[in-house]
Scaffold this motif. Structure first.
Motif, mmCIF file in Angstrom:
data_model
loop_
_atom_site.group_PDB
_atom_site.id
_atom_site.type_symbol
_atom_site.label_atom_id
_atom_site.label_comp_id
_atom_site.label_asym_id
_atom_site.label_seq_id
_atom_site.Cartn_x
_atom_site.Cartn_y
_atom_site.Cartn_z
ATOM 1 N N ASP A 1 0.828 -1.202 0.000
ATOM 2 C CA ASP A 1 0.000 0.000 0.000
ATOM 3 C C ASP A 1 0.866 1.258 0.000
ATOM 4 O O ASP A 1 0.518 2.259 -0.637
ATOM 5 N N ALA A 2 1.997 1.218 0.714
ATOM 6 C CA ALA A 2 2.882 2.380 0.771
ATOM 7 C C ALA A 2 3.482 2.695 -0.604
ATOM 8 O O ALA A 2 3.629 3.865 -0.964
ATOM 9 N N VAL A 3 3.804 1.667 -1.368
ATOM 10 C CA VAL A 3 4.348 1.882 -2.719
ATOM 11 C C VAL A 3 3.309 2.554 -3.610
ATOM 12 O O VAL A 3 3.625 3.474 -4.387
ATOM 13 N N LEU A 4 2.061 2.121 -3.520
ATOM 14 C CA LEU A 4 0.991 2.745 -4.308
ATOM 15 C C LEU A 4 0.782 4.198 -3.890
ATOM 16 O O LEU A 4 0.636 5.093 -4.736
ATOM 17 N N LEU A 5 0.759 4.444 -2.581
ATOM 18 C CA LEU A 5 0.567 5.806 -2.099
ATOM 19 C C LEU A 5 1.773 6.681 -2.420
ATOM 20 O O LEU A 5 1.629 7.887 -2.659
ATOM 21 N N PRO B 1 -5.580 16.065 0.215
ATOM 22 C CA PRO B 1 -6.524 16.186 -0.908
ATOM 23 C C PRO B 1 -5.967 15.644 -2.228
ATOM 24 O O PRO B 1 -6.693 14.993 -2.989
ATOM 25 N N MET B 2 -4.668 15.879 -2.502
ATOM 26 C CA MET B 2 -4.106 15.469 -3.778
ATOM 27 C C MET B 2 -3.859 13.956 -3.855
ATOM 28 O O MET B 2 -3.887 13.374 -4.939
ATOM 29 N N VAL B 3 -3.604 13.333 -2.712
ATOM 30 C CA VAL B 3 -3.360 11.890 -2.715
ATOM 31 C C VAL B 3 -4.647 11.107 -2.458
ATOM 32 O O VAL B 3 -4.632 9.871 -2.483
ATOM 33 N N SER B 4 -5.752 11.802 -2.245
ATOM 34 C CA SER B 4 -7.012 11.143 -1.912
ATOM 35 C C SER B 4 -7.506 10.161 -2.993
ATOM 36 O O SER B 4 -8.056 9.107 -2.636
ATOM 37 N N PRO B 5 -7.333 10.417 -4.302
ATOM 38 C CA PRO B 5 -7.753 9.404 -5.285
ATOM 39 C C PRO B 5 -6.994 8.089 -5.135
ATOM 40 O O PRO B 5 -7.590 7.008 -5.185
ATOM 41 N N THR B 6 -5.679 8.176 -4.930
ATOM 42 C CA THR B 6 -4.889 6.961 -4.717
ATOM 43 C C THR B 6 -5.281 6.299 -3.410
ATOM 44 O O THR B 6 -5.397 5.066 -3.332
ATOM 45 N N LEU B 7 -5.513 7.090 -2.388
ATOM 46 C CA LEU B 7 -5.921 6.562 -1.089
ATOM 47 C C LEU B 7 -7.266 5.846 -1.189
ATOM 48 O O LEU B 7 -7.489 4.809 -0.551
ATOM 49 N N PHE B 8 -8.141 6.376 -2.020
ATOM 50 C CA PHE B 8 -9.458 5.762 -2.209
ATOM 51 C C PHE B 8 -9.330 4.397 -2.879
ATOM 52 O O PHE B 8 -9.973 3.425 -2.470
ATOM 53 N N VAL B 9 -8.489 4.301 -3.908
ATOM 54 C CA VAL B 9 -8.285 3.026 -4.594
ATOM 55 C C VAL B 9 -7.679 1.996 -3.645
ATOM 56 O O VAL B 9 -8.104 0.839 -3.591
ATOM 57 N N VAL B 10 -6.678 2.427 -2.868
ATOM 58 C CA VAL B 10 -6.036 1.514 -1.916
ATOM 59 C C VAL B 10 -7.039 1.052 -0.865
ATOM 60 O O VAL B 10 -7.044 -0.112 -0.457
ATOM 61 N N MET B 11 -7.919 1.946 -0.431
ATOM 62 C CA MET B 11 -8.921 1.590 0.564
ATOM 63 C C MET B 11 -9.884 0.542 0.025
ATOM 64 O O MET B 11 -10.249 -0.411 0.731
#
Length: 295
Positions: free
Chosen positions: A171-175, A207-217
Protein backbone atom coordinates in the motif's frame (compact mmCIF):
# COMPACT_ATOMS: atom_id res chain seq x y z
CA UNK A 1 -22.97 9.05 -42.48
CA UNK A 2 -21.31 5.90 -43.79
CA UNK A 3 -20.50 3.51 -40.89
CA UNK A 4 -18.92 0.78 -43.04
CA UNK A 5 -15.30 0.05 -42.24
CA UNK A 6 -12.64 -0.15 -44.89
CA UNK A 7 -10.96 -3.55 -45.47
CA UNK A 8 -7.84 -2.37 -43.62
CA UNK A 9 -9.89 -1.15 -40.64
CA UNK A 10 -11.87 -4.40 -40.63
CA UNK A 11 -8.66 -6.44 -40.51
CA UNK A 12 -7.36 -4.29 -37.69
CA UNK A 13 -10.60 -4.82 -35.76
CA UNK A 14 -10.41 -8.59 -36.29
CA UNK A 15 -6.83 -8.67 -35.05
CA UNK A 16 -7.89 -6.67 -31.99
CA UNK A 17 -10.55 -9.28 -31.16
CA UNK A 18 -8.02 -12.07 -31.67
CA UNK A 19 -5.61 -10.40 -29.27
CA UNK A 20 -8.18 -9.93 -26.50
CA UNK A 21 -9.83 -13.33 -27.07
CA UNK A 22 -7.58 -15.26 -24.60
CA UNK A 23 -8.37 -12.76 -21.85
CA UNK A 24 -12.11 -12.85 -22.60
CA UNK A 25 -12.16 -16.67 -22.69
CA UNK A 26 -10.19 -16.85 -19.45
CA UNK A 27 -12.53 -14.35 -17.80
CA UNK A 28 -15.63 -16.32 -18.85
CA UNK A 29 -14.24 -19.77 -18.04
CA UNK A 30 -12.43 -18.94 -14.81
CA UNK A 31 -14.57 -16.15 -13.35
CA UNK A 32 -18.00 -15.56 -14.83
CA UNK A 33 -19.11 -19.18 -15.37
CA UNK A 34 -17.96 -20.39 -11.90
CA UNK A 35 -19.79 -17.44 -10.33
CA UNK A 36 -22.98 -18.34 -12.22
CA UNK A 37 -22.59 -21.93 -11.01
CA UNK A 38 -22.11 -20.70 -7.45
CA UNK A 39 -25.34 -18.71 -7.65
CA UNK A 40 -27.22 -21.79 -8.87
CA UNK A 41 -25.59 -24.06 -6.27
CA UNK A 42 -26.65 -21.70 -3.48
CA UNK A 43 -30.26 -22.64 -4.26
CA UNK A 44 -29.53 -26.37 -4.30
CA UNK A 45 -28.76 -29.27 -2.01
CA UNK A 46 -25.58 -31.15 -2.84
CA UNK A 47 -26.36 -34.86 -3.31
CA UNK A 48 -22.78 -35.89 -4.03
CA UNK A 49 -20.83 -36.75 -7.18
CA UNK A 50 -21.80 -33.49 -8.89
CA UNK A 51 -25.57 -33.94 -8.45
CA UNK A 52 -27.72 -31.16 -7.03
CA UNK A 53 -31.37 -30.79 -6.03
CA UNK A 54 -33.05 -27.41 -6.30
CA UNK A 55 -34.46 -26.37 -2.90
CA UNK A 56 -35.03 -22.64 -3.38
CA UNK A 57 -34.11 -20.34 -0.50
CA UNK A 58 -33.68 -23.11 2.05
CA UNK A 59 -29.90 -22.66 2.25
CA UNK A 60 -30.22 -18.95 2.91
CA UNK A 61 -32.94 -19.54 5.50
CA UNK A 62 -30.67 -22.04 7.26
CA UNK A 63 -27.58 -19.83 7.43
CA UNK A 64 -29.58 -16.78 8.52
CA UNK A 65 -30.87 -18.81 11.48
CA UNK A 66 -27.39 -20.02 12.47
CA UNK A 67 -25.56 -18.05 15.20
CA UNK A 68 -22.22 -19.24 13.81
CA UNK A 69 -22.95 -17.51 10.49
CA UNK A 70 -23.70 -14.17 12.13
CA UNK A 71 -20.64 -14.56 14.33
CA UNK A 72 -18.52 -15.10 11.21
CA UNK A 73 -20.12 -12.04 9.59
CA UNK A 74 -19.31 -9.91 12.62
CA UNK A 75 -15.77 -11.30 12.74
CA UNK A 76 -15.29 -10.30 9.10
CA UNK A 77 -16.59 -6.77 9.72
CA UNK A 78 -14.45 -6.46 12.86
CA UNK A 79 -11.38 -7.59 10.92
CA UNK A 80 -12.05 -4.83 8.39
CA UNK A 81 -12.43 -2.26 11.17
CA UNK A 82 -9.18 -3.32 12.82
CA UNK A 83 -7.03 -3.57 9.69
CA UNK A 84 -8.19 -1.04 7.12
CA UNK A 85 -8.10 2.36 8.93
CA UNK A 86 -4.88 1.68 10.84
CA UNK A 87 -3.29 0.00 7.83
CA UNK A 88 -4.05 2.98 5.58
CA UNK A 89 -2.72 5.42 8.17
CA UNK A 90 0.55 3.52 8.62
CA UNK A 91 0.93 3.01 4.86
CA UNK A 92 0.50 6.74 4.23
CA UNK A 93 2.99 7.50 6.99
CA UNK A 94 5.55 5.11 5.50
CA UNK A 95 4.93 6.53 2.01
CA UNK A 96 5.56 10.07 3.26
CA UNK A 97 8.77 8.97 4.97
CA UNK A 98 9.94 7.25 1.80
CA UNK A 99 9.06 10.35 -0.20
CA UNK A 100 11.28 12.52 1.99
CA UNK A 101 14.91 13.27 1.18
CA UNK A 102 16.63 10.43 3.01
CA UNK A 103 19.59 8.21 2.26
CA UNK A 104 19.13 4.60 1.19
CA UNK A 105 15.59 5.41 0.01
CA UNK A 106 15.54 2.55 -2.52
CA UNK A 107 16.68 0.08 0.12
CA UNK A 108 13.93 1.12 2.50
CA UNK A 109 11.33 0.67 -0.25
CA UNK A 110 12.59 -2.85 -0.83
CA UNK A 111 12.52 -3.66 2.90
CA UNK A 112 8.94 -2.43 3.33
CA UNK A 113 7.78 -4.23 0.18
CA UNK A 114 9.49 -7.51 1.13
CA UNK A 115 6.51 -9.01 3.05
CA UNK A 116 4.45 -8.95 -0.16
CA UNK A 117 7.10 -11.05 -1.93
CA UNK A 118 7.30 -13.66 0.84
CA UNK A 119 4.93 -16.61 0.74
CA UNK A 120 1.93 -16.15 3.08
CA UNK A 121 2.63 -19.53 4.67
CA UNK A 122 6.18 -18.48 5.55
CA UNK A 123 5.01 -15.14 6.95
CA UNK A 124 2.35 -16.86 9.04
CA UNK A 125 4.76 -19.45 10.45
CA UNK A 126 7.14 -16.69 11.57
CA UNK A 127 4.34 -14.78 13.29
CA UNK A 128 3.01 -17.95 14.92
CA UNK A 129 6.45 -18.43 16.42
CA UNK A 130 6.47 -14.80 17.62
CA UNK A 131 2.98 -15.17 19.15
CA UNK A 132 3.61 -18.59 20.69
CA UNK A 133 2.27 -18.61 24.24
CA UNK A 134 5.08 -20.76 25.66
CA UNK A 135 8.32 -19.75 23.95
CA UNK A 136 7.31 -16.85 21.67
CA UNK A 137 9.48 -13.76 21.35
CA UNK A 138 6.79 -11.42 22.67
CA UNK A 139 6.22 -13.37 25.86
CA UNK A 140 9.95 -13.80 26.37
CA UNK A 141 10.48 -10.08 25.81
CA UNK A 142 7.79 -8.94 28.25
CA UNK A 143 8.12 -11.85 30.67
CA UNK A 144 4.44 -12.68 30.20
CA UNK A 145 2.38 -15.76 29.41
CA UNK A 146 -0.21 -14.35 27.02
CA UNK A 147 -2.01 -16.66 24.59
CA UNK A 148 -1.81 -14.32 21.61
CA UNK A 149 -3.47 -16.80 19.24
CA UNK A 150 -5.28 -19.01 21.76
CA UNK A 151 -7.09 -16.37 23.82
CA UNK A 152 -10.51 -15.62 22.24
CA UNK A 153 -10.32 -12.02 23.47
CA UNK A 154 -7.12 -11.06 21.64
CA UNK A 155 -6.77 -13.56 18.78
CA UNK A 156 -8.49 -11.20 16.34
CA UNK A 157 -6.09 -8.40 17.26
CA UNK A 158 -3.12 -10.73 16.70
CA UNK A 159 -4.38 -11.68 13.24
CA UNK A 160 -5.03 -8.02 12.44
CA UNK A 161 -1.43 -7.14 13.35
CA UNK A 162 -0.13 -9.74 10.90
CA UNK A 163 -2.46 -8.51 8.15
CA UNK A 164 -1.42 -4.88 8.63
CA UNK A 165 2.27 -5.75 8.72
CA UNK A 166 1.97 -7.83 5.55
CA UNK A 167 0.22 -5.14 3.50
CA UNK A 168 1.90 -1.92 4.60
CA UNK A 169 4.69 -2.19 2.03
CA UNK A 170 2.43 -2.75 -0.96
CA UNK A 171 0.00 0.00 0.00
CA UNK A 172 2.88 2.38 0.77
CA UNK A 173 4.35 1.88 -2.72
CA UNK A 174 0.99 2.74 -4.31
CA UNK A 175 0.57 5.81 -2.10
CA UNK A 176 4.16 6.82 -2.78
CA UNK A 177 3.34 6.96 -6.49
CA UNK A 178 0.43 9.26 -5.67
CA UNK A 179 2.61 11.50 -3.51
CA UNK A 180 5.24 11.84 -6.22
CA UNK A 181 2.60 13.08 -8.67
CA UNK A 182 1.74 16.08 -6.49
CA UNK A 183 3.11 19.26 -8.13
CA UNK A 184 5.85 20.90 -6.06
CA UNK A 185 4.39 24.30 -6.94
CA UNK A 186 1.44 23.64 -4.61
CA UNK A 187 3.79 23.27 -1.64
CA UNK A 188 5.74 26.35 -2.68
CA UNK A 189 2.53 28.39 -2.92
CA UNK A 190 1.42 27.20 0.52
CA UNK A 191 4.83 28.03 1.98
CA UNK A 192 4.61 31.56 0.62
CA UNK A 193 1.20 31.88 2.29
CA UNK A 194 2.82 30.91 5.58
CA UNK A 195 1.51 27.34 5.85
CA UNK A 196 3.55 24.93 7.97
CA UNK A 197 4.15 21.24 7.39
CA UNK A 198 1.01 20.16 9.26
CA UNK A 199 -1.23 22.60 7.38
CA UNK A 200 0.36 21.58 4.07
CA UNK A 201 -0.49 17.97 4.83
CA UNK A 202 -4.19 18.73 5.27
CA UNK A 203 -4.49 21.35 2.51
CA UNK A 204 -2.21 19.87 -0.14
CA UNK A 205 -0.97 16.34 0.51
CA UNK A 206 -4.17 14.69 1.73
CA UNK A 207 -6.52 16.19 -0.91
CA UNK A 208 -4.11 15.47 -3.78
CA UNK A 209 -3.36 11.89 -2.72
CA UNK A 210 -7.01 11.14 -1.91
CA UNK A 211 -7.75 9.40 -5.29
CA UNK A 212 -4.89 6.96 -4.72
CA UNK A 213 -5.92 6.56 -1.09
CA UNK A 214 -9.46 5.76 -2.21
CA UNK A 215 -8.29 3.03 -4.59
CA UNK A 216 -6.04 1.51 -1.92
CA UNK A 217 -8.92 1.59 0.56
CA UNK A 218 -11.19 -0.30 -1.84
CA UNK A 219 -8.52 -2.92 -2.46
CA UNK A 220 -7.79 -3.33 1.24
CA UNK A 221 -11.46 -3.57 2.22
CA UNK A 222 -12.16 -6.23 -0.40
CA UNK A 223 -9.11 -8.16 0.73
CA UNK A 224 -10.20 -7.91 4.38
CA UNK A 225 -13.72 -9.14 3.64
CA UNK A 226 -12.30 -12.12 1.73
CA UNK A 227 -9.67 -12.99 4.36
CA UNK A 228 -9.14 -16.73 4.73
CA UNK A 229 -5.56 -17.92 4.31
CA UNK A 230 -4.12 -15.85 7.14
CA UNK A 231 -6.72 -17.02 9.65
CA UNK A 232 -6.55 -20.61 8.42
CA UNK A 233 -2.78 -20.74 8.93
CA UNK A 234 -2.69 -18.72 12.14
CA UNK A 235 -5.51 -20.52 13.99
CA UNK A 236 -5.92 -24.29 13.79
CA UNK A 237 -9.26 -26.09 13.88
CA UNK A 238 -8.44 -27.45 17.34
CA UNK A 239 -7.68 -23.96 18.66
CA UNK A 240 -10.27 -22.94 21.29
CA UNK A 241 -10.26 -19.39 19.86
CA UNK A 242 -11.19 -20.41 16.32
CA UNK A 243 -14.83 -19.27 16.62
CA UNK A 244 -13.68 -15.82 17.76
CA UNK A 245 -11.73 -15.22 14.56
CA UNK A 246 -13.56 -17.37 12.00
CA UNK A 247 -14.37 -15.27 8.93
CA UNK A 248 -17.03 -15.84 6.27
CA UNK A 249 -14.51 -17.39 3.88
CA UNK A 250 -13.23 -19.66 6.65
CA UNK A 251 -16.81 -20.74 7.34
CA UNK A 252 -17.30 -21.32 3.61
CA UNK A 253 -14.27 -23.60 3.58
CA UNK A 254 -15.54 -25.59 6.56
CA UNK A 255 -19.06 -25.99 5.14
CA UNK A 256 -18.00 -26.81 1.58
CA UNK A 257 -14.90 -28.97 1.98
CA UNK A 258 -15.17 -30.42 5.49
CA UNK A 259 -18.91 -30.74 6.08
CA UNK A 260 -19.61 -31.31 2.36
CA UNK A 261 -22.51 -28.83 2.27
CA UNK A 262 -21.77 -27.19 -1.07
CA UNK A 263 -25.14 -25.44 -1.13
CA UNK A 264 -24.58 -23.82 2.26
CA UNK A 265 -21.05 -22.87 1.26
CA UNK A 266 -22.26 -21.26 -1.97
CA UNK A 267 -24.91 -19.31 -0.06
CA UNK A 268 -22.17 -17.97 2.22
CA UNK A 269 -20.14 -16.90 -0.83
CA UNK A 270 -23.11 -15.05 -2.32
CA UNK A 271 -23.69 -13.33 1.01
CA UNK A 272 -20.02 -12.28 1.03
CA UNK A 273 -20.34 -10.92 -2.52
CA UNK A 274 -23.41 -8.91 -1.46
CA UNK A 275 -21.49 -7.62 1.57
CA UNK A 276 -18.62 -6.50 -0.68
CA UNK A 277 -21.15 -4.88 -3.02
CA UNK A 278 -22.78 -2.94 -0.18
CA UNK A 279 -19.41 -1.75 1.11
CA UNK A 280 -18.35 -0.71 -2.40
CA UNK A 281 -21.56 1.26 -2.98
CA UNK A 282 -21.09 3.08 0.33
CA UNK A 283 -17.48 3.84 -0.60
CA UNK A 284 -18.35 5.25 -4.02
CA UNK A 285 -21.14 7.32 -2.50
CA UNK A 286 -18.90 8.63 0.25
CA UNK A 287 -15.99 9.47 -2.05
CA UNK A 288 -17.84 12.53 -3.31
CA UNK A 289 -17.30 14.16 0.08
CA UNK A 290 -13.58 13.60 0.52
CA UNK A 291 -11.90 12.48 -2.72
CA UNK A 292 -10.45 15.31 -4.81
CA UNK A 293 -10.00 14.63 -8.53
CA UNK A 294 -8.93 18.19 -9.40
CA UNK A 295 -5.36 18.34 -10.72
Amino acid sequence: MNNKLSPAARREENWAWIMVAPTIVGLVVLNIWPFVQTIYTSFCEHLGFGHYKFIGLANYAEIFQTPEFWKATWNTILFCILTVPLGLFLSLLVAMLLNAKIKFKGGFRTIFFLPMVCAPAAVTMVWRWIFNGEYGILNQLFGAHVGWITDPKIVMVSCAIVAIWSNIGYDAVLLLAGLQNIPKTLYEANSIDGAGKVKQFFTVTLPMVSPTLFVVMIMRLMSAVKVYDLIYMMVEDTNPAVTSVQSLMYLFYRESFIAGSRGIGSAIVIWTVLLIGMITVIQFYGQKKWVNYDV
